[in-house]
Design an enzyme around this catalytic site. Structure first.
Site, short mmCIF file in Angstrom:
data_model
loop_
_atom_site.label_atom_id
_atom_site.label_comp_id
_atom_site.label_asym_id
_atom_site.label_seq_id
_atom_site.Cartn_x
_atom_site.Cartn_y
_atom_site.Cartn_z
N TYR A 119 5.22 -14.12 22.93
CA TYR A 119 4.91 -13.55 24.24
C TYR A 119 3.47 -12.59 23.61
CZ TYR A 119 6.95 -9.54 21.36
OH TYR A 119 6.68 -9.02 20.67
N ARG A 124 -4.54 -15.46 20.92
CA ARG A 124 -3.30 -15.18 19.42
C ARG A 124 -2.52 -15.42 20.90
NH1 ARG A 124 -1.33 -9.21 17.99
NH2 ARG A 124 -0.71 -9.12 20.51
N ARG A 171 20.61 -27.92 25.26
CA ARG A 171 20.11 -28.06 23.96
C ARG A 171 21.09 -28.48 22.60
NH1 ARG A 171 22.81 -26.30 19.88
NH2 ARG A 171 22.17 -23.86 18.83
N HIS A 229 18.84 -28.48 18.96
CA HIS A 229 17.73 -27.99 18.10
C HIS A 229 16.18 -28.62 17.74
CE1 HIS A 229 20.64 -26.45 16.01
NE2 HIS A 229 19.74 -24.68 15.68
N LYS A 255 3.81 -14.24 16.92
CA LYS A 255 4.03 -13.24 17.79
C LYS A 255 5.28 -14.30 19.05
CE LYS A 255 3.08 -9.40 20.20
NZ LYS A 255 3.66 -8.08 20.04
N GLU A 263 4.63 -4.46 7.63
CA GLU A 263 4.36 -3.81 8.56
C GLU A 263 5.19 -2.90 9.07
OE1 GLU A 263 3.42 -7.24 11.96
OE2 GLU A 263 5.03 -7.92 11.43
#
Ligand code: PDD
Length: 290
Positions: A36, A55, A103, A105, A150, A182
């Site tokens: 995102y 990014r 579902r 992995h 991110k 951070e």
């Protein structure tokens, strides 16, 4: 709940927020398997748009999620979402998940990414926070080894931020092996011996667009600075401290773990950097820069 969000973009359609629904089998929902961006927009212009898009694309590539839209298409989506009456500043939220699949992995072989975007009001940073600064606490880093990405898998970040809030603090500053990485949703700067220090880019922290702009502005305007490891002890004895993000901009920190930073007030280097940032932002608003 959606009072300020007029319409959203979901998989090629603009719809009312309440109508925008995704499958419960979306991997974003099941695994937090998505990427995102949060992009401020001043005067209807996305701020550091190309840096944010770069990014996003880099993160999608690392995660093997196909790029769902090219730059021109993202620009159309952004322009439509920012076409809102009124002078208020907005932010854009862009999210791409790996899509809907049974579902498992393992990455599914052929799945269309889910693309979601909206804009909303960007709350101005409260004046008292700018004048007095905010309190933060330090907490042990509990996240993974790829904090440079991110991703929408943010359970550790939201947990850490909640712990800060429960302690009456605005942010949690994270410490790995004695060194500051951070904040839970911000980058960190400190002033030591008249020099601005921020941890160097690595897998341990997000390459914040605001952080990188602040470094660029300090470079351009001759503010003495260094990208260097910052220990928790150094942070606690810093003369000044601030945190940066797309929504908090450049925010002074005046208490860390209950102790005042320097004189307990925002300091001169914060003011200098804050002014440089605000000037740059006004140029963006006026269309002179991006
Ligand atoms: N968060 N570090 C983390 C972990 C973040 O989530 C963010 C931003 C930053 C600052 O990055 P930037 O300057 O590019 O916004 C640093 C956004 C605002 C959010 O999750 O809402």
């Amino acid at each position: 709940m959606f009072q300020h969000v007029q319409r959203v973009y979901l998989n090629g359609e603009f719809t009312a927020p309440a109508e925008a629904t995704v499958s419960a089998f979306d991997r974003g929902f099941i695994f937090g398997d998505g990427i995102y961006e949060v992009i401020p927009a001043y005067g209807g212009r996305p701020f550091r748009w190309h840096e944010h898009l770069q990014r996003l694309n880099r993160n999608l590539a690392v995660m093997g999620i196909p790029r769902p839209l090219d730059t021109a298409c993202w620009e159309e989506v952004a322009a439509a979402l920012l076409d809102v009456p009124g002078p208020a500043d907005l932010y854009l939220y862009l999210q791409v998940t790996r899509g809907v699949a049974p579902r498992d992995h393992l990455f599914p072989a052929r799945t269309e990414p889910t693309v979601f975007a909206y804009s909303n009001l960007l709350s101005p940073v409260p004046a008292d926070q700018l004048e007095q600064g905010v309190a933060v606490i330090t907490l042990p880093e509990i996240r993974w080894q790829r904090c440079d990405l991110k991703t929408t898998s943010l359970i550790a970040n939201v947990w850490l931020r909640q712990q800060a809030d429960d302690a009456g603090a605005a942010e949690a500053i994270l410490v790995r092996d004695g060194e500051v990485t951070e904040g839970s949703a911000t980058n960190v700067f400190a002033v030591m011996d008249g020099e601005v220090i921020t941890p160097p880019l690595s897998n341990a922290l997000l390459p914040g667009i605001t952080r990188n702009l602040v470094v660029e502005l300090m470079q351009r305007f001759g503010v003495s600075h260094r990208e260097q490891a910052l220990s928790r002890e150094q942070l606690l004895s810093a003369r000044e401290c601030w945190i940066t993000s797309s929504t908090k901009e450049v925010l002074p920190v005046t208490r860390i773990d209950g102790e005042p930073v320097g004189e307990g007030r925002p300091g001169p280097l914060f003011r200098r950097v804050y002014d440089l940032f605000q000037r740059y932002k006004q140029e963006c608003r006026a269309g002179k820069t991006a």
